[in-house]
Design a protein around this motif. Sequence first.
Motif, PDB file in Angstrom:
ATOM      1  N   ALA A   1       0.827  -1.211   0.000  1.00  0.00           N
ATOM      2  CA  ALA A   1       0.000   0.000   0.000  1.00  0.00           C
ATOM      3  C   ALA A   1       0.857   1.255   0.000  1.00  0.00           C
ATOM      4  O   ALA A   1       0.538   2.245  -0.666  1.00  0.00           O
ATOM      5  CB  ALA A   1      -0.936  -0.010   1.210  1.00  0.00           C
ATOM      6  N   ALA A   2       1.965   1.232   0.730  1.00  0.00           N
ATOM      7  CA  ALA A   2       2.878   2.386   0.760  1.00  0.00           C
ATOM      8  C   ALA A   2       3.494   2.604  -0.618  1.00  0.00           C
ATOM      9  O   ALA A   2       3.600   3.741  -1.095  1.00  0.00           O
ATOM     10  CB  ALA A   2       3.964   2.164   1.808  1.00  0.00           C
TER      11      ALA A   2
ATOM     12  N   THR B   1       3.903   5.582  -5.767  1.00  0.00           N
ATOM     13  CA  THR B   1       3.835   5.497  -7.231  1.00  0.00           C
ATOM     14  C   THR B   1       2.680   6.319  -7.762  1.00  0.00           C
ATOM     15  O   THR B   1       2.819   7.065  -8.740  1.00  0.00           O
ATOM     16  CB  THR B   1       3.683   4.028  -7.670  1.00  0.00           C
ATOM     17  N   GLY B   2       1.531   6.216  -7.118  1.00  0.00           N
ATOM     18  CA  GLY B   2       0.357   6.976  -7.542  1.00  0.00           C
ATOM     19  C   GLY B   2       0.606   8.473  -7.505  1.00  0.00           C
ATOM     20  O   GLY B   2       0.203   9.205  -8.413  1.00  0.00           O
ATOM     21  N   ASN B   3       1.291   8.948  -6.472  1.00  0.00           N
ATOM     22  CA  ASN B   3       1.588  10.379  -6.359  1.00  0.00           C
ATOM     23  C   ASN B   3       2.523  10.854  -7.466  1.00  0.00           C
ATOM     24  O   ASN B   3       2.329  11.929  -8.041  1.00  0.00           O
ATOM     25  CB  ASN B   3       2.211  10.686  -4.988  1.00  0.00           C
TER      26      ASN B   3
ATOM     27  N   MET C   1      -3.311  -2.209 -10.650  1.00  0.00           N
ATOM     28  CA  MET C   1      -4.642  -1.963 -11.219  1.00  0.00           C
ATOM     29  C   MET C   1      -5.320  -0.824 -10.459  1.00  0.00           C
ATOM     30  O   MET C   1      -5.971   0.036 -11.063  1.00  0.00           O
ATOM     31  CB  MET C   1      -5.489  -3.231 -11.147  1.00  0.00           C
ATOM     32  N   ALA C   2      -5.147  -0.777  -9.138  1.00  0.00           N
ATOM     33  CA  ALA C   2      -5.735   0.298  -8.333  1.00  0.00           C
ATOM     34  C   ALA C   2      -5.130   1.650  -8.712  1.00  0.00           C
ATOM     35  O   ALA C   2      -5.842   2.663  -8.783  1.00  0.00           O
ATOM     36  CB  ALA C   2      -5.519   0.019  -6.845  1.00  0.00           C
ATOM     37  N   ILE C   3      -3.821   1.678  -8.971  1.00  0.00           N
ATOM     38  CA  ILE C   3      -3.171   2.922  -9.396  1.00  0.00           C
ATOM     39  C   ILE C   3      -3.754   3.394 -10.723  1.00  0.00           C
ATOM     40  O   ILE C   3      -4.083   4.570 -10.893  1.00  0.00           O
ATOM     41  CB  ILE C   3      -1.640   2.722  -9.518  1.00  0.00           C
ATOM     42  N   PHE C   4      -3.890   2.489 -11.680  1.00  0.00           N
ATOM     43  CA  PHE C   4      -4.446   2.850 -12.991  1.00  0.00           C
ATOM     44  C   PHE C   4      -5.863   3.411 -12.830  1.00  0.00           C
ATOM     45  O   PHE C   4      -6.222   4.414 -13.450  1.00  0.00           O
ATOM     46  CB  PHE C   4      -4.486   1.646 -13.926  1.00  0.00           C
ATOM     47  N   ARG C   5      -6.671   2.766 -11.983  1.00  0.00           N
ATOM     48  CA  ARG C   5      -8.055   3.226 -11.783  1.00  0.00           C
ATOM     49  C   ARG C   5      -8.073   4.624 -11.161  1.00  0.00           C
ATOM     50  O   ARG C   5      -8.877   5.472 -11.551  1.00  0.00           O
ATOM     51  CB  ARG C   5      -8.820   2.237 -10.911  1.00  0.00           C
TER      52      ARG C   5
END
Length: 199
Positions: free
Chosen positions: A93-94, A99-101, A165-169
């Motif tokens: 999760a971290a 990565t998402g940021n 997949m969560a990051i892409f969404r």
Amino acid sequence: MQLKMHGPLTAADLGKRLGTTGEAARQQLMRLGESGLVVATSQRSGVGRPRQEWSLTEAGQTRFPDTHATLTVELLDSIRSELGEQALNTVIAARERRTGNVYAAAMAGCRSLNEKVEVLSELRSAEGYMADWSEQEDGTVRFVEHHCPICAAATACQGFCRSEMAIFRMLLGPSVEIRRDEHIVNGGRRCTYVLSETQ
């Protein structure tokens, strides 16, 4: 590289892509075949003799980097066995947040789905995923990752694939439906995502 990016190819097709003759490509493929890096299979298509298509073997696939695979898997196993599954989920999760940021900052000026996917493709390629994308006739967008530099980690812990997949969404927004068509971890040649706008 061509076989990794485009999948099975005939010697003639490969020759065109490399700007040489089909015979020159065939000779190179034969040498790679003798080394166990590629293999030829016969494909029937209508009348006439079958066409011979060349593809990478498992040994050929290993020529593409799998970043610190053994160490990564050992660390994941240690976290799981010493600290528990929840600790492993916390670590993933971290990584997902960081990565998402980074990705979100790179996409800050993007408005359309195509703009976002273009930036995503560049970011992922820079990380070793050999990504590209294309618009389809039905209006969907196909996003492809031809290589997975964290394949060993993803195989050892499916949480990485769920996290990506969560990051892409998150990046593409709630109005974009994402469907994974091919998955390297499940035996696919590449990871392929079909993106469609629902609103």
